[in-house]
Write a protein that holds these residues in place. Sequence first.
Motif, PDB file in Angstrom:
ATOM      1  N   ASP A 157       0.849  -1.188   0.000  1.00 51.55           N
ATOM      2  CA  ASP A 157       0.000   0.000   0.000  1.00 51.55           C
ATOM      3  C   ASP A 157       0.882   1.234   0.000  1.00 51.55           C
ATOM      4  OD1 ASP A 157      -2.043   1.768   0.270  1.00 51.55           O
ATOM      5  OD2 ASP A 157      -2.407   1.382   2.386  1.00 51.55           O
ATOM      6  N   ASP A 194      -0.368   4.370  -1.058  1.00 56.77           N
ATOM      7  CA  ASP A 194      -1.161   5.593  -0.972  1.00 56.77           C
ATOM      8  C   ASP A 194      -2.282   5.499   0.052  1.00 56.77           C
ATOM      9  OD1 ASP A 194      -2.792   3.794  -2.218  1.00 56.77           O
ATOM     10  OD2 ASP A 194      -3.157   4.996  -4.016  1.00 56.77           O
ATOM     11  N   GLY A 195      -2.210   4.523   0.965  1.00 59.83           N
ATOM     12  CA  GLY A 195      -3.235   4.396   1.995  1.00 59.83           C
ATOM     13  C   GLY A 195      -4.510   3.738   1.532  1.00 59.83           C
ATOM     14  N   LYS A 208      -6.520  -1.825   2.941  1.00 63.49           N
ATOM     15  CA  LYS A 208      -6.826  -2.185   4.318  1.00 63.49           C
ATOM     16  C   LYS A 208      -6.891  -3.711   4.398  1.00 63.49           C
ATOM     17  CE  LYS A 208      -7.909   2.246   4.225  1.00 63.49           C
ATOM     18  NZ  LYS A 208      -6.961   3.302   4.621  1.00 63.49           N
ATOM     19  N   SER A 240       1.321  -4.418   3.479  1.00 64.43           N
ATOM     20  CA  SER A 240       1.703  -3.138   4.093  1.00 64.43           C
ATOM     21  C   SER A 240       0.504  -2.201   4.182  1.00 64.43           C
ATOM     22  CB  SER A 240       2.831  -2.477   3.295  1.00 64.43           C
ATOM     23  OG  SER A 240       3.985  -3.270   3.297  1.00 64.43           O
ATOM     24  N   SER A 286      -2.531   0.390   5.392  1.00 64.23           N
ATOM     25  CA  SER A 286      -2.582   1.572   6.245  1.00 64.23           C
ATOM     26  C   SER A 286      -3.449   1.334   7.474  1.00 64.23           C
ATOM     27  CB  SER A 286      -3.107   2.776   5.460  1.00 64.23           C
ATOM     28  OG  SER A 286      -4.392   2.509   4.930  1.00 64.23           O
ATOM     29  N   PHE A 287      -4.267   0.275   7.457  1.00 69.92           N
ATOM     30  CA  PHE A 287      -5.106  -0.060   8.608  1.00 69.92           C
ATOM     31  C   PHE A 287      -5.442  -1.539   8.545  1.00 69.92           C
ATOM     32  CE2 PHE A 287      -9.526  -0.105  10.567  1.00 69.92           C
ATOM     33  CZ  PHE A 287      -9.074  -0.014  11.871  1.00 69.92           C
ATOM     34  N   HIS A 320     -10.056   6.321   7.050  1.00 65.01           N
ATOM     35  CA  HIS A 320      -9.523   6.665   5.731  1.00 65.01           C
ATOM     36  C   HIS A 320      -9.710   8.158   5.459  1.00 65.01           C
ATOM     37  CE1 HIS A 320      -8.145   5.759   1.681  1.00 65.01           C
ATOM     38  NE2 HIS A 320      -9.158   6.452   1.191  1.00 65.01           N
ATOM     39  N   GLU A 334      -7.233  10.017   7.642  1.00 65.36           N
ATOM     40  CA  GLU A 334      -5.885   9.961   7.080  1.00 65.36           C
ATOM     41  C   GLU A 334      -5.732  10.971   5.947  1.00 65.36           C
ATOM     42  OE1 GLU A 334      -5.671   5.949   5.837  1.00 65.36           O
ATOM     43  OE2 GLU A 334      -5.291   5.138   7.833  1.00 65.36           O
TER      44      GLU A 334
END
Length: 296
Positions: free
Chosen positions: A3, A5-6, A9, A77, A79-80, A252, A255
Amino acid sequence: MTDVDGSMKVFLTALECERDAVLAHLVDVETRSHGNGTVFDVGRSPSCPGFSIAVGCTGTGNLRSGTLTERALAMFSPSFTVFVGIAGGLKDHLELGDVVAASKTYAVHGGRSQDDGFRARPQSWEVPHVVEQVARRIKPAHWHGLLSDEGRALAPRAYLAPIASGEVVLNSRTSPLALQIDRNYNDAAAVEMESAGFASAAHANRGALVATVRGISDHADGDKEQADGQGSQETAAANAAAYALALTAALHVSEGHAAESARRRPELPGIRNTNVAKGRARVGQQIGVVLDGWPR
């Protein structure tokens, strides 16, 4: 797949009914396999646009959940990451189908057993501050819309509270384990078997943003089989999945706001010190600095 760019999940579950409750919200689902055989389903939720969700099923127990949490974090990887599932309720105010988001997770089996009894050696993991803050702002309107008509009619509630995680299924209020939890972890609202392993694996990964969300499927009071037979597991799993999706969507957005604020923050000017002393003079103490690029 990582990930950058976030937008990725991860939702982890222990049981198939929990996994299916999450997958019911996803479309365009594809299978992704780790080189060692672990399988994830990756899709997106039309009701929560802007990110993809990888769903994995760990099986029951903290050992399995810890191992596959580490694998999911390394593979995606994200972001959440959230562990979604069912739990036994430990508080009388909890109704079947209510949701508990963990404010902290207790590992309840650490301790020392000796002649005069068991001495607990507590270990716990608190939820990251940003997750706790966002969870406190989740309202029923944010997640009830993701439930079926029958689910909405039951008006389940959500609580932010500690969760106890052990290695056995608790189905009693008077067993030695039940008394141990009540004595040493009496603020725990729910009990289950995966979140300690999940939290421990996340703790070992710098910067991992995680949460545990559980739907109450029984009251850990000896009537588990009866509740399960009436479909309580499926209802609890559906409610937990809906709340977890709403929490993920809210995080999201949070963030995105944080990233935008960081982009708009002006850079600090460079600091330059200039000491000037002529002849036999010397600088004893300097007061103030010159800020490069700022008006004088």
